[in-house]
Write a protein that holds these residues in place. Structure first.
Motif, short mmCIF file in Angstrom:
data_model
loop_
_atom_site.label_atom_id
_atom_site.label_comp_id
_atom_site.label_asym_id
_atom_site.label_seq_id
_atom_site.Cartn_x
_atom_site.Cartn_y
_atom_site.Cartn_z
N VAL A 148 0.81 -1.21 0.00
CA VAL A 148 0.00 0.00 0.00
C VAL A 148 0.86 1.27 0.00
O VAL A 148 0.39 2.34 -0.38
N ILE A 149 2.09 1.16 0.46
CA ILE A 149 3.06 2.26 0.36
C ILE A 149 4.31 1.65 -0.25
O ILE A 149 4.99 0.82 0.37
N LEU A 163 0.71 7.55 12.16
CA LEU A 163 1.89 8.04 11.45
C LEU A 163 2.97 6.96 11.43
O LEU A 163 3.23 6.29 12.43
N GLY A 164 3.61 6.81 10.26
CA GLY A 164 4.70 5.87 10.11
C GLY A 164 6.02 6.60 10.11
O GLY A 164 6.18 7.65 9.48
N LEU A 165 6.99 6.03 10.82
CA LEU A 165 8.30 6.65 10.95
C LEU A 165 9.21 6.07 9.86
O LEU A 165 9.40 4.86 9.78
N TYR A 188 15.08 11.41 9.24
CA TYR A 188 13.82 10.76 9.54
C TYR A 188 12.66 11.74 9.46
O TYR A 188 12.81 12.95 9.64
N GLY A 189 11.48 11.18 9.21
CA GLY A 189 10.26 11.96 9.18
C GLY A 189 9.07 11.02 9.33
O GLY A 189 9.23 9.83 9.65
N LYS A 196 1.70 9.92 2.32
CA LYS A 196 1.97 11.35 2.23
C LYS A 196 2.86 11.78 3.38
O LYS A 196 2.64 11.42 4.54
N VAL A 197 3.91 12.55 3.08
CA VAL A 197 4.81 13.05 4.11
C VAL A 197 4.07 14.11 4.94
O VAL A 197 3.62 15.12 4.41
N VAL A 198 3.95 13.86 6.23
CA VAL A 198 3.27 14.77 7.14
C VAL A 198 4.27 15.65 7.87
O VAL A 198 4.04 16.84 8.07
N ILE A 199 5.36 15.05 8.31
CA ILE A 199 6.46 15.79 8.95
C ILE A 199 7.69 15.53 8.11
O ILE A 199 8.10 14.39 7.93
#
Length: 315
Positions: A148-149, A163-165, A188-189, A196-199
């Motif tokens: 899925v990603i 959220l995934g690290l 890292y984020g 979608k990148v959140v941080i």
């Protein structure tokens, strides 16, 4: 009772700080005093599954080993899935991660392999997704085994609070004066469940979210060990508690253990001390109590900082 409490503290020491995603630095507690100038910094390590929420690991099966092979038994010891794997981890989200030779997959509690052993590395499921490695990149699959990603990260850890690290390697950086000391700088984020990148992926270290906040380190000088200060940011990446602590744990039951000058106390989500820093060793709150040590006294405190048992003298 004294011996039992001391044994508990030995176990507490192993996990008293918290988990980080990189494997590049050794572990240390906030209470360690081997460095008299800077407070000891925790060891970056794989995110432990015991932090998973919503009781996702309450399977009746547990891994067992027999003749160098792994399987699963129920809690009475009855073998349910015969030992046949080279590795087996505890069930999470209803699936157990298993390995045969160098390939990873997932098994159901019936013993049926429901996601084939085809991955080059894998982590347990959490929040319905699992990080898997395909080739030399990490991505995420759902519980049907569907990617899925897509695999695109140099590191990926469990999803926590949606959220995934993830980590990406950047340009190489020199550490020390040796010619062979060049190594990639990993940043890292955090991504959401859609990838979608959140941080933004620009943090030197990263941790898992707990109760809506996550630890962050700033002002770290790579030439000065343990020089970074810890604070907290929210799910948008905004720093909400100014980095000022020598070490910090995830929030648990509304409080977080932090250290200043090698003494441990507890703050609330505004960053204010609820229990002043005073303990030599302290663990996170669980069930309304936290285990602490102060000099040669040890015991449990409540959320006011009051001992709820008589402190015991160590042997």
């Amino acid at each position: 009772m004294k011996r039992n409490l001391n044994k508990i503290f030995l176990l507490t020491l192993l996990a008293a700080c918290f988990s980080v995603v990189s494997d590049r630095f050794p572990t240390a507690l906030a209470s360690d005093t081997h460095n008299t100038t800077h407070e000891a910094k925790p060891k970056p390590a794989e995110v432990p599954t015991h932090q998973n929420s919503n009781n996702q690991n309450n399977s009746a099966l547990v891994p067992i080993q027999e003749n160098e092979k792994y399987g699963y038994a129920d809690r009475t010891g009855k073998i349910i899935i015969p030992p046949q794997f080279d590795e087996a981890r505890k069930f999470s989200d209803g699936l157990g991660m298993v390995r045969i030779k160098n390939k990873y997959g997932y098994v159901a509690e019936t013993g049926q392999i429901v996601i084939g052993l085809k991955f080059d590395d894998a982590l347990e499921f959490n929040e319905g997704l699992a990080a898997v490695k395909i080739g030399n990149k990490w991505g995420y699959i759902d519980k049907t085994g569907k990617v899925v990603i897509p695999p695109q990260y140099d590191e990926a850890k469990h999803f926590s609070e949606g959220l995934g690290l993830v980590g990406l390697d950047g340009k190489t950086a020199s550490h020390g004066h040796a010619a062979n000391s060049q190594q990639p700088t990993r940043k890292y984020g955090y991504i959401d469940r859609n990838g979608k990148v959140v941080i933004p992926i620009n943090l030197a270290h990263a941790f898992t979210f707990s109760e809506g906040l996550v630890q962050v380190i700033i002002d770290e000088n790579p030439d000065i060990p343990n020089s970074g200060k810890y604070g907290y940011m929210d799910r948008t990446g905004k720093i909400v508690i100014t980095p000022q602590f020598g070490c910090a744990d995830p929030f648990s039951e509304g409080l977080a253990r932090v250290s200043i000058n090698n003494k441990n106390g507890y703050i609330d989500k505004t960053g204010e001390f609820v229990i002043p820093p005073q303990f030599d060793v302290a663990a996170s709150f669980s069930g309304g109590l936290a285990e602490v040590r102060l000099g040669d006294k040890s015991g449990y405190i409540d959320k006011t900082g009051k001992f709820v048992e008589n402190p015991h003298q160590q042997e």
